[in-house]
Design an enzyme around this catalytic site. Structure first.
Site, PDB file in Angstrom:
ATOM      1  N   LYS A 120      28.783  -1.905  20.064  1.00 37.88           N
ATOM      2  CA  LYS A 120      30.124  -2.451  20.266  1.00 37.88           C
ATOM      3  C   LYS A 120      30.248  -3.852  19.682  1.00 37.88           C
ATOM      4  CE  LYS A 120      33.417  -3.441  24.002  1.00 37.88           C
ATOM      5  NZ  LYS A 120      33.604  -3.476  25.472  1.00 37.88           N
ATOM      6  N   PHE A 121      29.181  -4.650  19.819  1.00 39.23           N
ATOM      7  CA  PHE A 121      29.244  -6.042  19.386  1.00 39.23           C
ATOM      8  C   PHE A 121      28.249  -6.391  18.288  1.00 39.23           C
ATOM      9  CE2 PHE A 121      30.870  -6.495  23.824  1.00 39.23           C
ATOM     10  CZ  PHE A 121      32.155  -6.881  23.477  1.00 39.23           C
ATOM     11  N   GLY A 122      27.827  -5.442  17.478  1.00 36.97           N
ATOM     12  CA  GLY A 122      26.902  -5.808  16.412  1.00 36.97           C
ATOM     13  C   GLY A 122      26.032  -4.663  15.957  1.00 36.97           C
ATOM     14  N   GLN A 123      24.954  -5.019  15.265  1.00 33.60           N
ATOM     15  CA  GLN A 123      24.045  -4.034  14.696  1.00 33.60           C
ATOM     16  C   GLN A 123      22.631  -4.249  15.222  1.00 33.60           C
ATOM     17  OE1 GLN A 123      24.572  -4.812  10.482  1.00 33.60           O
ATOM     18  NE2 GLN A 123      26.275  -3.368  10.328  1.00 33.60           N
ATOM     19  N   VAL A 124      21.844  -3.171  15.181  1.00 35.21           N
ATOM     20  CA  VAL A 124      20.450  -3.240  15.605  1.00 35.21           C
ATOM     21  C   VAL A 124      19.564  -2.895  14.415  1.00 35.21           C
ATOM     22  CG1 VAL A 124      18.717  -2.399  17.231  1.00 35.21           C
ATOM     23  CG2 VAL A 124      21.113  -2.550  17.947  1.00 35.21           C
ATOM     24  N   LEU A 134      18.983   0.386  12.446  1.00 32.44           N
ATOM     25  CA  LEU A 134      18.725   1.416  13.453  1.00 32.44           C
ATOM     26  C   LEU A 134      20.012   1.963  14.058  1.00 32.44           C
ATOM     27  CD1 LEU A 134      15.714  -0.210  15.369  1.00 32.44           C
ATOM     28  CD2 LEU A 134      15.612   1.672  13.719  1.00 32.44           C
ATOM     29  N   GLY A 135      21.017   1.128  14.161  1.00 30.80           N
ATOM     30  CA  GLY A 135      22.264   1.597  14.761  1.00 30.80           C
ATOM     31  C   GLY A 135      23.288   0.487  14.891  1.00 30.80           C
ATOM     32  N   ARG A 136      24.486   0.885  15.258  1.00 29.10           N
ATOM     33  CA  ARG A 136      25.588  -0.059  15.457  1.00 29.10           C
ATOM     34  C   ARG A 136      26.096   0.051  16.885  1.00 29.10           C
ATOM     35  NH1 ARG A 136      26.166   1.580  10.130  1.00 29.10           N
ATOM     36  NH2 ARG A 136      26.542  -0.130   8.636  1.00 29.10           N
ATOM     37  N   ASP A 161      27.224   2.525  33.506  1.00 30.40           N
ATOM     38  CA  ASP A 161      27.586   3.260  32.282  1.00 30.40           C
ATOM     39  C   ASP A 161      26.434   4.152  31.817  1.00 30.40           C
ATOM     40  OD1 ASP A 161      29.356   4.022  30.308  1.00 30.40           O
ATOM     41  OD2 ASP A 161      28.871   2.364  28.962  1.00 30.40           O
TER      42      ASP A 161
END
Length: 272
Positions: free
Chosen positions: A20-24, A16-18, A134
């Protein structure tokens, strides 16, 4: 009863996406068949004590928030290689892409719809004593029912009543108190709300600089140097200008913002 999760309980689908600290990844829980987004954070990428502390804080805060306009975290677990966050699947995906597909901006009615949803989430977060720090299109998702969802609580902190000095956020969205390394509180989310409203209406942020020059951007922020075209209604202009205020204590509060004419015109008064 405590639920114990392991990776073999999930069938992993597409990326689904990337972050800052990994992938989804899209995933399906095998027993009950419900669909989730599984965020996988490689432990080897957590190289500092501060990063580990930040991830623990993100999990603690996010897992305790339950609101229609906040992406749910259902649980988390880990093995020797990864940390896994079990997240709500937002069917329509990244809000930034949704915005881009619409030409990068919305009309006033649609802007007020989504800004109202952000404000409802921020109101709830304030009640929970949480600052996000943020808020920006890249940290928003869209559910299948067109409900906006605030996601990514990597910079979120508890104790909204305490004043902090940690430098965080995205350059175009930085509040004056952050730019000047001053102490800050929940007023920072009100500033971001003003920037977000401007971007939804104008298709760009108000303090953009050539080649993302940091010094130039900071100068514009501290001088409140931005323009609103005459095509924007007086209600929308007033809404933005009452949030983009140098002094955090002088920014319009959420209760007032929810009942501002820019919002009320399209959605009625709020009891939230």
């Amino acid at each position: 009863m405590v639920e114990y999760w392991t990776l073999d309980r999930f069938e992993i689908g597409r990326l689904l996406g990337r972050g800052k600290f990994g992938q989804v990844w899209l995933a399906r829980e095998r027993e009950k068949g419900f669909i989730v987004a599984l965020k996988i954070i490689p432990i080897k990428e957590i190289q500092t004590v501060e990063t580990a502390r930040q991830i623990r804080r993100e999990i603690e805060i996010h897992s305790n928030l339950k609101h229609p306009n906040i992406l749910r975290m259902y649980g988390h677990f880990h093995d020797k290689d990864n940390i896994y966050l079990i997240l709500e699947y937002a069917g329509k995906g990244e809000f930034f892409k949704f915005l881009s597909d619409r030409g990068g901006k919305f009309g006033e009615k649609e802007t007020s719809l989504y800004i109202r949803q952000v404000m409802l989430a921020l109101t709830y977060m304030k009640e929970c004593n949480v600052i996000h720090r943020d808020i920006k299109p890249e940290n928003l998702l869209l559910g299948s029912d067109n409900q906006l969802k605030i996601a990514d609580f990597g910079w979120a902190v508890y104790n909204a009543d305490k004043r902090r000095m940690t430098f965080c956020g995205t350059m175009e969205y930085l509040a004056p108190e952050m730019v000047n390394n001053d102490i800050h509180d929940s007023g920072i989310d009100l500033w971001c709300l003003g920037i977000l409203t401007y971007e939804f209406l104008m298709g760009k942020t108000p303090f953009e600089s050539k080649n993302r020059n940091m010094r130039e951007a900071y100068k514009k922020i501290n001088s409140l140097k931005y323009t609103i075209p005459e095509t924007i209604s007086s209600n929308a202009s007033d809404f933005i200008s009452r949030l983009l205020v140098l002094s955090p204590g002088d920014r319009m509060e959420l209760t007032e913002a929810l009942n501002h004419p820019f919002i009320v015109k399209h959605h009625g008064r709020s009891s939230d």
